[in-house]
Design a protein around this motif. Structure first.
Motif, PDB file in Angstrom:
ATOM      1  N   ALA A 260      26.438  43.427   3.388  1.00  0.00           N
ATOM      2  CA  ALA A 260      27.006  42.489   2.423  1.00  0.00           C
ATOM      3  C   ALA A 260      26.667  41.040   2.762  1.00  0.00           C
ATOM      4  N   GLY A 261      25.917  40.824   3.853  1.00  0.00           N
ATOM      5  CA  GLY A 261      25.463  39.484   4.203  1.00  0.00           C
ATOM      6  C   GLY A 261      26.285  38.779   5.253  1.00  0.00           C
ATOM      7  N   PHE A 262      27.274  39.454   5.835  1.00  0.00           N
ATOM      8  CA  PHE A 262      28.057  38.843   6.911  1.00  0.00           C
ATOM      9  C   PHE A 262      27.307  38.985   8.232  1.00  0.00           C
ATOM     10  N   GLU A 263      27.254  37.918   8.986  1.00  0.00           N
ATOM     11  CA  GLU A 263      26.637  37.985  10.318  1.00  0.00           C
ATOM     12  C   GLU A 263      27.616  38.712  11.243  1.00  0.00           C
ATOM     13  N   THR A 264      27.213  39.897  11.681  1.00  0.00           N
ATOM     14  CA  THR A 264      28.134  40.834  12.328  1.00  0.00           C
ATOM     15  C   THR A 264      27.654  41.198  13.721  1.00  0.00           C
ATOM     16  N   VAL A 265      28.596  41.320  14.647  1.00  0.00           N
ATOM     17  CA  VAL A 265      28.314  41.825  15.996  1.00  0.00           C
ATOM     18  C   VAL A 265      29.163  43.081  16.210  1.00  0.00           C
ATOM     19  N   LEU A 266      28.542  44.134  16.685  1.00  0.00           N
ATOM     20  CA  LEU A 266      29.236  45.379  17.021  1.00  0.00           C
ATOM     21  C   LEU A 266      29.263  45.511  18.534  1.00  0.00           C
ATOM     22  N   VAL A 267      30.456  45.606  19.103  1.00  0.00           N
ATOM     23  CA  VAL A 267      30.611  45.707  20.557  1.00  0.00           C
ATOM     24  C   VAL A 267      31.239  47.061  20.888  1.00  0.00           C
ATOM     25  N   ALA A 268      30.520  47.873  21.650  1.00  0.00           N
ATOM     26  CA  ALA A 268      31.028  49.197  22.019  1.00  0.00           C
ATOM     27  C   ALA A 268      30.095  49.829  23.031  1.00  0.00           C
ATOM     28  N   PRO A 269      30.615  50.762  23.853  1.00  0.00           N
ATOM     29  CA  PRO A 269      29.722  51.555  24.702  1.00  0.00           C
ATOM     30  C   PRO A 269      28.782  52.385  23.834  1.00  0.00           C
ATOM     31  N   ALA A 270      27.868  53.088  24.469  1.00  0.00           N
ATOM     32  CA  ALA A 270      26.882  53.888  23.739  1.00  0.00           C
ATOM     33  C   ALA A 270      27.572  54.870  22.788  1.00  0.00           C
ATOM     34  N   VAL A 271      26.944  55.096  21.646  1.00  0.00           N
ATOM     35  CA  VAL A 271      27.488  55.994  20.629  1.00  0.00           C
ATOM     36  C   VAL A 271      27.498  57.429  21.154  1.00  0.00           C
ATOM     37  N   ASN A 272      28.549  58.177  20.815  1.00  0.00           N
ATOM     38  CA  ASN A 272      28.680  59.574  21.227  1.00  0.00           C
ATOM     39  C   ASN A 272      27.757  60.443  20.386  1.00  0.00           C
ATOM     40  N   LEU A 273      26.696  60.946  20.993  1.00  0.00           N
ATOM     41  CA  LEU A 273      25.735  61.788  20.288  1.00  0.00           C
ATOM     42  C   LEU A 273      25.848  63.257  20.683  1.00  0.00           C
ATOM     43  N   GLU A 274      26.926  63.606  21.385  1.00  0.00           N
ATOM     44  CA  GLU A 274      27.121  64.979  21.854  1.00  0.00           C
ATOM     45  C   GLU A 274      28.337  65.654  21.216  1.00  0.00           C
ATOM     46  N   ASP A 275      28.993  64.982  20.297  1.00  0.00           N
ATOM     47  CA  ASP A 275      30.215  65.516  19.709  1.00  0.00           C
ATOM     48  C   ASP A 275      29.890  66.708  18.816  1.00  0.00           C
ATOM     49  N   GLY A 276      30.322  67.896  19.220  1.00  0.00           N
ATOM     50  CA  GLY A 276      30.008  69.103  18.474  1.00  0.00           C
ATOM     51  C   GLY A 276      30.962  69.405  17.337  1.00  0.00           C
ATOM     52  N   ARG A 277      32.006  68.589  17.165  1.00  0.00           N
ATOM     53  CA  ARG A 277      32.940  68.799  16.069  1.00  0.00           C
ATOM     54  C   ARG A 277      32.288  68.417  14.738  1.00  0.00           C
ATOM     55  N   THR A 278      32.987  68.692  13.656  1.00  0.00           N
ATOM     56  CA  THR A 278      32.459  68.352  12.339  1.00  0.00           C
ATOM     57  C   THR A 278      33.447  67.480  11.586  1.00  0.00           C
ATOM     58  N   THR A 279      32.943  66.845  10.537  1.00  0.00           N
ATOM     59  CA  THR A 279      33.758  66.000   9.676  1.00  0.00           C
ATOM     60  C   THR A 279      33.500  66.369   8.232  1.00  0.00           C
ATOM     61  N   ALA A 280      34.577  66.549   7.474  1.00  0.00           N
ATOM     62  CA  ALA A 280      34.451  66.768   6.034  1.00  0.00           C
ATOM     63  C   ALA A 280      34.575  65.423   5.342  1.00  0.00           C
ATOM     64  N   LEU A 281      33.472  64.953   4.785  1.00  0.00           N
ATOM     65  CA  LEU A 281      33.447  63.685   4.072  1.00  0.00           C
ATOM     66  C   LEU A 281      33.799  63.930   2.611  1.00  0.00           C
ATOM     67  N   LEU A 282      34.889  63.347   2.160  1.00  0.00           N
ATOM     68  CA  LEU A 282      35.264  63.491   0.764  1.00  0.00           C
ATOM     69  C   LEU A 282      34.436  62.560  -0.114  1.00  0.00           C
ATOM     70  N   GLN A 283      34.648  62.677  -1.413  1.00  0.00           N
ATOM     71  CA  GLN A 283      33.737  62.064  -2.372  1.00  0.00           C
ATOM     72  C   GLN A 283      33.535  60.560  -2.171  1.00  0.00           C
ATOM     73  N   ASP A 284      34.626  59.819  -2.040  1.00  0.00           N
ATOM     74  CA  ASP A 284      34.475  58.373  -1.910  1.00  0.00           C
ATOM     75  C   ASP A 284      33.780  57.983  -0.606  1.00  0.00           C
ATOM     76  N   SER A 285      33.912  58.811   0.428  1.00  0.00           N
ATOM     77  CA  SER A 285      33.214  58.529   1.687  1.00  0.00           C
ATOM     78  C   SER A 285      31.709  58.682   1.498  1.00  0.00           C
ATOM     79  N   ALA A 286      31.298  59.740   0.782  1.00  0.00           N
ATOM     80  CA  ALA A 286      29.878  59.909   0.491  1.00  0.00           C
ATOM     81  C   ALA A 286      29.349  58.747  -0.331  1.00  0.00           C
ATOM     82  N   THR A 287      30.157  58.269  -1.269  1.00  0.00           N
ATOM     83  CA  THR A 287      29.750  57.125  -2.094  1.00  0.00           C
ATOM     84  C   THR A 287      29.602  55.864  -1.241  1.00  0.00           C
TER      85      THR A 287
END
Length: 405
Positions: free
Chosen positions: A30-57
């Motif tokens: 959206a044009g905001f100058e943004t900084v994201l601060v966090a440890p490394a992203v979890n790429l081993e999570d074997g769980r799942t997420t059900a994304l409902l319609q508005d989340s997909a949008t």
């Protein structure tokens, strides 16, 4: 890293779970100058997420849905079965997305795929700097907020968006109080392969210990959330994979055939959390930093993503009028916009979960009557389906590419 400690960014997001990553991408796009601060992203999570319609949008809006859709399985039908074995039982109810002229209620995908795609896009996003470090201190000033990371220089911004989870240090630093509660339940989570097709149908058995939910994954596989007592959780986890598969198949009444365990079982004690305020001085809370409740009806992450969408819309509107995006006036609008949705969802999920745990006959009758009316009264069915997806749902969700069912 940001170039200097004196530079004031628009927004700093703390936390790189799905809510934090999505928020950072939305703000940056959206044009905001943004900084994201966090440890490394979890790429081993074997769980799942059900994304409902508005989340997909929302994911379509920030340009990641095309990369996610190949990993997603549509949820075209949602079936609820009373398996409590009690004196008063509800009828089986199946909700069909076609009744709302929708391609699907939502889509299920593995968390590791969701996190990986979001992280990859974040690394390339214009207006977004990803600082892979732990935020350790916060200074909430009148004109800006300063976030200090473990190894880097202080980062200043007009607004802090906290997505650092249920044990949020940012929320604690701001002095925002919580209401916490717990349940005598543990969720056992794993993925399964099975002999029969799921037909894009999510099935939730209501049992005396909580929900037993099968959610479609690609091919003949599904994710499972089995809510049981702590003692039963230990028993299930101690079983061999063969015995566990047979036990879970029996609990599912073999509706999708023989089971095979496809991932290591994980267990999570169930609890709830509600922040008494969603905002602080130059601070907005989103996702599990603001609210936590049991994994029922795919409401958790989807509620957090509605936080993100609401905040993004309000900040863009504020910028358009020249308002300070971190001001108390702007943040109070966010609090007002989100409080009803959060309170309603928290109450509904808590009430449904507790209704499964009680033998109190009037509660059993009320739950059964509610599901009976939901099955037999078309206007109520449509209302519940729309509200289950998201308040005010009207649009079709992005279709999944052929070949991933």
């Amino acid at each position: 890293m940001p170039e200097t400690s004196d530079k004031i960014h628009d927004i700093v997001v703390v936390g790189a779970g799905p809510s934090g990553l999505t928020a950072a991408l939305l703000f940056a796009s959206a044009g905001f100058e943004t900084v994201l601060v966090a440890p490394a992203v979890n790429l081993e999570d074997g769980r799942t997420t059900a994304l409902l319609q508005d989340s997909a949008t929302l994911f379509e809006q920030i340009g990641v849905w095309e990369s996610l859709r190949g990993f997603a399985t549509p949820l075209s039908k949602m079936r609820m079965i009373d398996a409590t074995g009690r004196l008063v039982r509800a009828p089986e109810v199946t909700f069909d997305s076609a009744e709302l002229d929708l391609d699907a209620f939502g889509y299920n995908l593995r968390n590791k795929d969701l996190n990986r795609v979001l992280a990859e896009v974040a690394q390339e996003q214009t207006n977004l700097t990803f600082v892979e470090d732990l935020a350790v201190s916060y200074d909430f000033g009148d004109e800006n907020v300063t976030v200090s990371s473990q190894d880097g220089m202080p980062i200043k911004a007009r607004l802090l968006v906290a997505a650092d989870g249920r044990n949020s240090q940012a929320r604690e630093a701001a002095g925002i109080d919580l209401r916490r509660w717990s349940y005598p339940q543990v969720a056992v989570v794993l993925n399964l392969e099975h002999d029969r097709p799921h037909n894009d149908t999510s099935t939730e058995f209501h049992t005396p210990t909580g929900p037993f939910t099968l959610v479609p994954l690609p091919g003949r596989s599904s994710s499972l959330v089995c809510v049981v007592t702590p003692e039963q959780s230990e028993t299930l986890k101690a079983m061999s994979t063969t015995d566990l598969a047979l036990e879970l198949e029996q609990r599912a009444h073999s509706i999708i055939g023989k089971f095979r365990i496809a991932s290591e079982p994980q267990s999570f004690p169930l609890s709830g959390l509600s922040a008494k305020s969603l905002v602080g001085k130059r601070l907005a809370l989103i996702g599990e930093t603001a609210h936590v409740f049991p994994p029922i009806g795919a409401q958790g992450l989807n509620l957090g993503l509605r936080d993100v969408a609401s905040l993004g819309k309000l900040l863009t509107s504020a910028r358009g009028t020249g308002a300070d995006i971190g001001s108390a006036q702007v943040l109070s609008r966010y609090e007002s916009d989100r409080r009803s949705d959060i309170s309603t969802r928290t109450f509904a999920v808590d009430a449904l979960n507790r209704s499964l745990l009680t033998d109190f006959l009037p509660v059993q009758i009320a739950r059964s009557a509610g599901l009976y009316l939901a099955d037999k009264v078309p206007p109520l069915r449509r209302l519940l389906m729309r509200e289950g997806i998201a308040p005010g749902t009207r649009r079709k969700a992005p279709p999944v590419r052929d070949g991933v069912h």
